[in-house]
Motif scaffolding. Sequence first.
Motif, short mmCIF file in Angstrom:
data_model
loop_
_atom_site.label_atom_id
_atom_site.label_comp_id
_atom_site.label_asym_id
_atom_site.label_seq_id
_atom_site.Cartn_x
_atom_site.Cartn_y
_atom_site.Cartn_z
N ILE A 52 5.33 -10.20 29.88
CA ILE A 52 5.10 -11.60 29.84
C ILE A 52 4.63 -11.79 31.41
CG2 ILE A 52 6.04 -13.99 29.90
CD1 ILE A 52 7.96 -13.00 27.65
N ALA A 53 5.35 -11.18 32.37
CA ALA A 53 5.04 -11.14 33.85
C ALA A 53 3.86 -10.88 34.04
CB ALA A 53 6.26 -10.58 34.58
N HIS A 54 3.36 -9.54 33.56
CA HIS A 54 2.01 -9.15 33.75
C HIS A 54 0.83 -10.06 33.27
CE1 HIS A 54 -0.73 -5.80 34.88
NE2 HIS A 54 -1.25 -5.90 33.59
N TRP A 55 1.28 -10.66 32.23
CA TRP A 55 0.23 -11.30 31.58
C TRP A 55 -0.17 -12.70 32.42
CZ3 TRP A 55 0.30 -16.48 29.52
CH2 TRP A 55 -0.69 -16.86 28.84
N LEU A 56 1.00 -13.17 32.95
CA LEU A 56 0.87 -14.51 33.86
C LEU A 56 0.35 -13.83 35.05
CD1 LEU A 56 4.60 -16.01 33.37
CD2 LEU A 56 2.19 -16.87 32.45
N PHE A 57 0.48 -12.76 35.60
CA PHE A 57 0.07 -12.21 36.96
C PHE A 57 -1.49 -12.11 36.79
CE2 PHE A 57 -1.21 -8.81 39.88
CZ PHE A 57 -0.55 -9.31 41.09
N GLU A 58 -2.04 -11.59 35.72
CA GLU A 58 -3.45 -11.35 35.33
C GLU A 58 -4.21 -12.58 35.31
OE1 GLU A 58 -3.70 -8.61 32.20
OE2 GLU A 58 -4.21 -7.02 33.40
N LEU A 82 -1.31 -16.78 37.48
CA LEU A 82 -0.01 -17.70 37.89
C LEU A 82 0.96 -17.04 38.26
CD1 LEU A 82 -0.43 -19.10 34.28
CD2 LEU A 82 -1.17 -20.14 36.20
N TYR A 83 0.89 -16.50 39.66
CA TYR A 83 1.59 -15.65 40.42
C TYR A 83 3.09 -16.35 40.50
CZ TYR A 83 -2.84 -13.76 41.85
OH TYR A 83 -4.16 -13.24 41.66
N PHE A 137 8.71 -15.66 38.95
CA PHE A 137 9.86 -16.14 38.37
C PHE A 137 10.37 -15.46 37.22
CE2 PHE A 137 12.06 -18.98 35.34
CZ PHE A 137 12.93 -19.53 36.14
N VAL A 138 9.48 -15.07 36.36
CA VAL A 138 9.89 -14.16 35.26
C VAL A 138 10.50 -12.66 35.64
CG1 VAL A 138 9.30 -12.96 33.04
CG2 VAL A 138 8.18 -15.36 33.47
N ASN A 139 9.71 -12.18 36.62
CA ASN A 139 10.33 -10.87 37.54
C ASN A 139 11.55 -11.08 37.92
OD1 ASN A 139 9.50 -9.78 40.32
ND2 ASN A 139 10.18 -8.44 38.97
N HIS A 140 11.72 -12.11 38.65
CA HIS A 140 13.19 -12.30 39.18
C HIS A 140 14.31 -12.47 38.16
CE1 HIS A 140 12.71 -12.11 43.76
NE2 HIS A 140 11.48 -12.90 43.16
N PHE A 141 14.00 -13.33 37.13
CA PHE A 141 14.71 -13.59 36.01
C PHE A 141 15.06 -12.12 35.34
CE2 PHE A 141 15.53 -14.00 31.46
CZ PHE A 141 16.75 -15.06 31.48
N SER A 142 14.13 -11.32 35.14
CA SER A 142 14.31 -9.88 34.51
C SER A 142 15.30 -9.17 35.35
CB SER A 142 13.02 -9.26 34.21
OG SER A 142 13.26 -8.14 33.95
N ARG A 143 14.97 -9.11 36.52
CA ARG A 143 15.82 -8.40 37.58
C ARG A 143 17.37 -8.76 37.60
NH1 ARG A 143 13.90 -8.28 43.72
NH2 ARG A 143 14.54 -10.47 43.45
N THR A 197 18.63 -7.44 34.07
CA THR A 197 18.72 -6.11 33.52
C THR A 197 18.91 -5.17 35.24
OG1 THR A 197 16.41 -6.08 34.15
CG2 THR A 197 17.08 -6.61 31.93
N ALA A 198 18.94 -5.78 36.24
CA ALA A 198 19.18 -4.77 37.67
C ALA A 198 18.04 -3.89 37.44
CB ALA A 198 20.45 -3.89 37.53
N ILE A 199 16.70 -4.27 36.93
CA ILE A 199 15.40 -3.47 36.81
C ILE A 199 14.31 -4.34 37.54
CG2 ILE A 199 13.66 -2.25 35.56
CD1 ILE A 199 15.92 -1.40 33.66
N ASP A 200 13.73 -3.75 38.55
CA ASP A 200 12.50 -4.75 39.38
C ASP A 200 11.28 -4.13 39.03
OD1 ASP A 200 11.19 -6.35 40.70
OD2 ASP A 200 12.38 -5.77 42.74
N ILE A 201 10.50 -4.66 38.34
CA ILE A 201 9.08 -4.13 37.81
C ILE A 201 8.30 -5.34 38.41
CG2 ILE A 201 7.57 -3.39 36.11
CD1 ILE A 201 9.83 -2.82 34.40
N HIS A 202 7.44 -4.90 39.32
CA HIS A 202 6.46 -6.06 39.92
C HIS A 202 5.72 -6.39 38.85
CE1 HIS A 202 3.24 -7.89 42.42
NE2 HIS A 202 4.10 -7.74 43.18
N PRO A 203 5.36 -7.55 38.69
CA PRO A 203 4.37 -8.36 37.75
C PRO A 203 2.85 -7.43 37.83
CG PRO A 203 5.45 -10.01 38.71
CD PRO A 203 5.65 -8.93 39.61
N GLY A 204 2.48 -6.90 38.79
CA GLY A 204 1.13 -6.45 38.78
C GLY A 204 1.07 -4.85 38.55
#
Length: 241
Positions: free
Chosen positions: A39-45, A48-49, A54-60, A63-70
């Motif tokens: 979802i975050a990657h779709w918004l990034f593309e 809608l940074y 926001f989705v990235n931070h919510f996920s982190r 889940t304690a996993i940080d994946i950059h939306p890009g």
Amino acid sequence: MFNGLKSYLDSIRARDPAPRSRWEILLYPGVLAVGLHRIAHWLFEAKLYFLARFVNHFSRILTAIDIHPGATIGKNFFIDHGFTVIGETAEIGDNVTIYQCVTLGGTNPTNGQGGKRHPTLEDHVIIGSGAQIIGPITLGERSRVGASAVVMEDVPAGATMVGFKARSTLVPAEEWIKEFIPYGTTPDCEDADGNRVDCIEKLEGELAVMRAEIAELKSGASQTPEQTAFDLDPKKSGTGN
């Protein structure tokens, strides 16, 4: 969509013997993190940074996993457990497995531009626990990185990297091209004649050779400076006229 999700969950079950059902796998933090990243990657593309972040931070938080939306991620990506960091320009192929506490980190650009600064993992790569993969390097298809290794250079396809700074175990890739090797570490090394031996035995053998060479050097240098001067003085040594 349902068939795709089923296939993804089955691919994880093939690599992890712990779950008893697909429903259990749905609760894995790695699965949730990858789903939210889509979802975050779709918004990034869509540029809608803020929403992507926001989705990235919510996920982190969840889940304690940080994946950059890009970051670009292929099919059947499995993060076993969590505490993993994946940078913005990281590219991950299909059927990649990452264990806990792994970093796909970036290097500072020297030209003032962002550019490609995170690793590229080709298909079927396995990264062991605590490994650090740093910079815009490429890990070839079916390569393995052992636990706690630090990799800062390109890795050939099929190679296994271990240590700090990581080095190749020189295990023949054609003999270790398997569908899946847990934690990305093969148990064997090779000696000088190409015979498969235990890695610890090989290191102990090399250490014994080094000790013998050091002892030989010490015995050759055991003469004192006075003895050396005596040998070089023809009058004292009795060789002069």
